[in-house]
Scaffold this motif. Structure first.
Motif, mmCIF file in Angstrom:
data_model
loop_
_atom_site.group_PDB
_atom_site.id
_atom_site.type_symbol
_atom_site.label_atom_id
_atom_site.label_comp_id
_atom_site.label_asym_id
_atom_site.label_seq_id
_atom_site.Cartn_x
_atom_site.Cartn_y
_atom_site.Cartn_z
ATOM 1 N N PRO B 34 0.819 -1.208 0.000
ATOM 2 C CA PRO B 34 0.000 0.000 0.000
ATOM 3 C C PRO B 34 0.857 1.263 0.000
ATOM 4 C CG PRO B 34 -0.787 -1.525 1.657
ATOM 5 C CD PRO B 34 0.480 -2.088 1.134
ATOM 6 N N GLY B 35 0.387 2.234 -0.774
ATOM 7 C CA GLY B 35 1.015 3.542 -0.768
ATOM 8 C C GLY B 35 2.241 3.671 -1.652
ATOM 9 N N VAL B 167 -4.402 1.795 -8.227
ATOM 10 C CA VAL B 167 -4.729 2.369 -9.525
ATOM 11 C C VAL B 167 -3.704 1.895 -10.529
ATOM 12 C CG1 VAL B 167 -4.845 4.482 -10.883
ATOM 13 C CG2 VAL B 167 -5.950 4.380 -8.667
ATOM 14 N N ILE B 168 -4.214 1.416 -11.644
ATOM 15 C CA ILE B 168 -3.347 0.835 -12.655
ATOM 16 C C ILE B 168 -3.407 1.685 -13.901
ATOM 17 C CG2 ILE B 168 -3.318 -1.098 -14.270
ATOM 18 C CD1 ILE B 168 -3.714 -2.885 -11.887
ATOM 19 N N ALA B 169 -2.253 2.049 -14.433
ATOM 20 C CA ALA B 169 -2.224 2.902 -15.613
ATOM 21 C C ALA B 169 -1.325 2.272 -16.668
ATOM 22 C CB ALA B 169 -1.723 4.288 -15.237
ATOM 23 N N ASP B 170 -1.908 2.031 -17.845
ATOM 24 C CA ASP B 170 -1.151 1.409 -18.938
ATOM 25 C C ASP B 170 -0.721 2.501 -19.911
ATOM 26 O OD1 ASP B 170 -0.051 -0.230 -20.772
ATOM 27 O OD2 ASP B 170 -1.849 -1.432 -21.151
ATOM 28 N N LYS B 196 -3.022 8.931 -0.847
ATOM 29 C CA LYS B 196 -2.239 7.829 -0.256
ATOM 30 C C LYS B 196 -2.535 6.503 -0.963
ATOM 31 C CE LYS B 196 -0.481 10.394 3.058
ATOM 32 N NZ LYS B 196 -0.188 11.472 2.083
ATOM 33 N N GLY B 197 -2.754 6.590 -2.274
ATOM 34 C CA GLY B 197 -3.098 5.382 -3.022
ATOM 35 C C GLY B 197 -1.867 4.654 -3.526
ATOM 36 N N THR B 198 -2.102 3.467 -4.010
ATOM 37 C CA THR B 198 -1.049 2.678 -4.625
ATOM 38 C C THR B 198 -1.211 2.807 -6.129
ATOM 39 O OG1 THR B 198 -1.483 1.146 -2.840
ATOM 40 C CG2 THR B 198 0.028 0.406 -4.568
#
Lengths: 409, 237
Positions: B34-35, B167-170, B196-198
């Protein structure tokens, strides 16, 4: 519930972005439902009209007609008649209160130097007057009933009207039938069908004199049973009496006549109408099926075009059930709007045909349009939409998100 | 030990290309905590997008296991997985992948629809997020009325709609000019700090990589090294 509302909004947006295709698909359903509604409404109307007329005859009237009932057309086409002896036999049968023979021939009638073809119909007036007015619902719009044995005519409502002869015939006028002059003494109110309304009625004896039909054949005999006698039993008795006559006279044992209660006639008419209705429904069902295939085609195309969008929906958390719901709502809406259009057009056309039938007077037809028919039309079309949308929707739901996302836009 | 958000355990992914089996991911194990801000780098065809799809629970591995928030995903039904994905993971795509006939606001609200949130709540959250990405005055625009950079900002807002843990970003900047790309990265970094996201990003961009706390380098479906940021320069040669 909240979710379903949102799916609805999504579905409507999707349909709106493909406006032309949506409307064309809807049109396919409109045609199908339109056919169903019009046909049900009209055939239901015809059925009601016929049953109403049969009811007007009275429940316990018995008809004796020449020709076997398995071929009812011979009655009118074959020129078969019931003999004077038949008439007397029927009259003498136990339980018969009145037996009214009817003779009919098409004849030329002259009035005011014009010549027209009419049905000349003879009844014995002494007995006939009460019978026809009490049990058949005939009534006079003007004048009086003809007296027995005199050259007096009673006109069907259409014969008297201006459209028939260029001048309207009035009570008291003189007309010529088959070269003999007659006095018009009465005019009937409309009986409800063109055949009866274009007839001219007179005493049966006079009929026989002027047509030279002295043998005295009758086209039909209408029988009223005595109080407390069941029409079915009486019909059976009349049939066996007439069979006796045939055996005694000619050594025949073939029944070339029919004895029918009005109930039986109703069920025969109902049966024929049932077959017509079934055939009509079959064709309508085929056209609805085609409409459903149209929806299916549209939805499959839509799934293919929106593969990527479906992938996105699933990626951001749409369950299979959500995807299915969205697509089913879309196809359901297509079906429902098509159904509403079809119901509206169907009822309008049925009403137009009803109006035309009134105006032409050819037949009296009241379109049959109960609320249940409208509800049925809407519900059925919605169902068709959902059913034909199911396969495409399932296909959409089964797409794997990664594969869907990889597809080209 | 701290609990990982996502853990891959000897994960393989094989594609069937006609009669030939092509392994895209070959026995990768990794953990993301996390984070953290994580980058995945590698040449095209290295299998990094396939890996990212599995991290995002969009795809099932051919072999091996994936644990999302401690939960073995292989035993989840498709619907449960969709639910978990919608709740815990946000996606940002290279192609933006917004729904064309929905406005910016509606696009951001959509993930919350699938989580069954109330309309008022959804609207408020979507407006707040669009404000954050600087599109507060564009909420009622359709994607076709927005520039590429603006569309990607809508997509970012959408990714954060359900307050995801991951959060996933391609390649989020792959289709953008450098200026818009920079802005997107600034926003991602800002989100990372504030929420404070991953965040896991597949990228070719060294600036993004520089910001990352952890970088996985993928070649031929395998992790080559676990570079620390300091070691990055060696790789770049």
């Amino acid at each position: 519930m909240e979710a379903i509302k949102e799916y609805f909004k999504l579905a409507i947006k999707n349909l709106k972005t493909r406006r032309l295709r949506s409307w064309l698909t809807i049109l396919g359903i409109v045609v199908g439902i339109f056919l169903v509604i019009t046909l049900i409404s009209l055939s239901g109307g015809i059925k009601n009209t016929i049953l109403k007329q049969l009811n007007a005859l009275g429940g316990d009237i018995i008809f004796v007609m020449p020709g076997a009932i398995d071929n009812p057309l011979t009655t009118f086409m074959g020129g078969q008649m019931l003999s004077e002896e038949d008439i007397q036999t029927v009259k003498k049968t136990k339980g018969v209160e009145v037996a009214l023979p009817m003779s009919q021939k098409s004849q030329l009638m002259r009035y005011n130097n014009e010549q027209k073809t009419i049905f000349l119909t003879g009844f014995p007036w002494d007995e006939g007057k009460d019978f026809l007015s009490n049990f058949q619902g005939w009534n006079l719009s003007e004048g009086t009933w003809p007296s027995p044995g005199k050259r007096e005519l009673l006109l069907g409502s259409l014969v008297a009207e201006k459209d028939f002869f260029s001048k309207r015939i009035k009570v008291g006028d003189t007309v010529t039938v088959n070269g003999k002059s007659f006095k018009v003494v009465g005019i009937l109110n409309s009986i409800g069908n063109k055949g009866d309304d274009t007839s001219v009625y007179l005493d049966r004896e006079v009929f026989q004199q002027i047509t030279g039909d002295r043998e005295g054949g009758a086209l039909a005999i209408m029988v009223k049973a005595e109080e407390g006698v069941s029409p079915d039993e009486l019909a059976a008795r009349i049939k066996s009496e007439l069979d006796e006559v045939r055996k005694r006279r000619r050594g025949e044992d073939v029944s070339d006549f029919s004895v029918l209660t009005s109930e039986k006639m109703g069920s025969i008419a109902g049966g024929v109408l049932g077959v017509i209705q079934a055939a009509v429904m079959l064709f309508a069902a085929i056209s609805i099926l085609v409409g459903g295939l149209g929806i299916m085609n549209t939805m499959f195309t839509s799934v293919r075009e929106r593969t990527k969008e479906i992938g996105v929906l699933k990626a951001i958390g749409a369950k299979n059930s959500a995807v299915i719901s969205i697509f089913l709502i879309e196809s359901g809406i297509l079906g429902l709007i098509g159904g509403a259009g079809g119901v509206i057009f169907g009822l309008i056309v049925a009403k137009l045909i009803e109006g035309y039938s009134r105006a032409s007077g050819a037949f009296l037809l009241e379109a049959y349009m109960p609320a249940s028919l409208i509800i049925f039309g809407l519900f059925f079309s919605f169902l068709i939409g959902c059913l034909s949308g199911y396969l495409p929707a399932r296909k959409a739901a089964k797409l794997r998100p990664t594969e869907a996302l990889r597809s080209y836009e | 030990m701290e609990k990982s958000i996502i853990r891959l355990q000897d994960v393989w992914k094989t594609y069937q290309m006609g009669k030939v089996e092509v392994p895209a991911v070959r026995g990768i194990s990794l953990e993301i905590f996390p984070g953290t801000f994580v980058s995945i780098m590698g040449p095209s065809g290295s299998g990094k997008s396939t890996l990212l799809n599995m991290i995002g629970c969009l795809d099932f591995p051919s072999k091996g296991k994936i644990f999302l928030d401690g939960q073995d995903t292989s035993i989840l039904s498709e619907s449960q997985l969709a639910q978990a994905r919608g709740q815990k993971i946000g996606f940002i795509f290279q192609q933006f992948n917004l729904l064309q006939h929905l406005t910016a606001l509606e696009n951001v609200m959509l993930p919350m629809v699938f989580q069954g949130q109330e309309e008022e709540q959804r609207k408020a959250r979507a407006r707040y997020l669009l404000d954050l990405v600087g599109l507060g005055d564009r909420v009622d625009h359709l994607p076709s009325e927005l520039s590429g950079g603006q569309r990607q900002r809508v997509a970012i807002a959408r990714a954060f709609a359900n307050k995801p843990q991951l959060v996933i970003a391609d390649e989020p900047t792959g289709n953008l000019d450098s200026h818009s790309g920079q802005k997107i990265m600034d926003i991602l970094v800002q989100f990372h700090k504030e929420q404070k996201g991953t965040i896991v990003v597949v990228t070719h961009d060294s600036i993004i990589a520089n910001y990352s706390q952890k970088i996985f380098h993928i070649i031929d479906g395998q992790i080559v090294q676990n570079h620390k940021q300091s070691e990055q320069t060696i790789w770049k040669q």
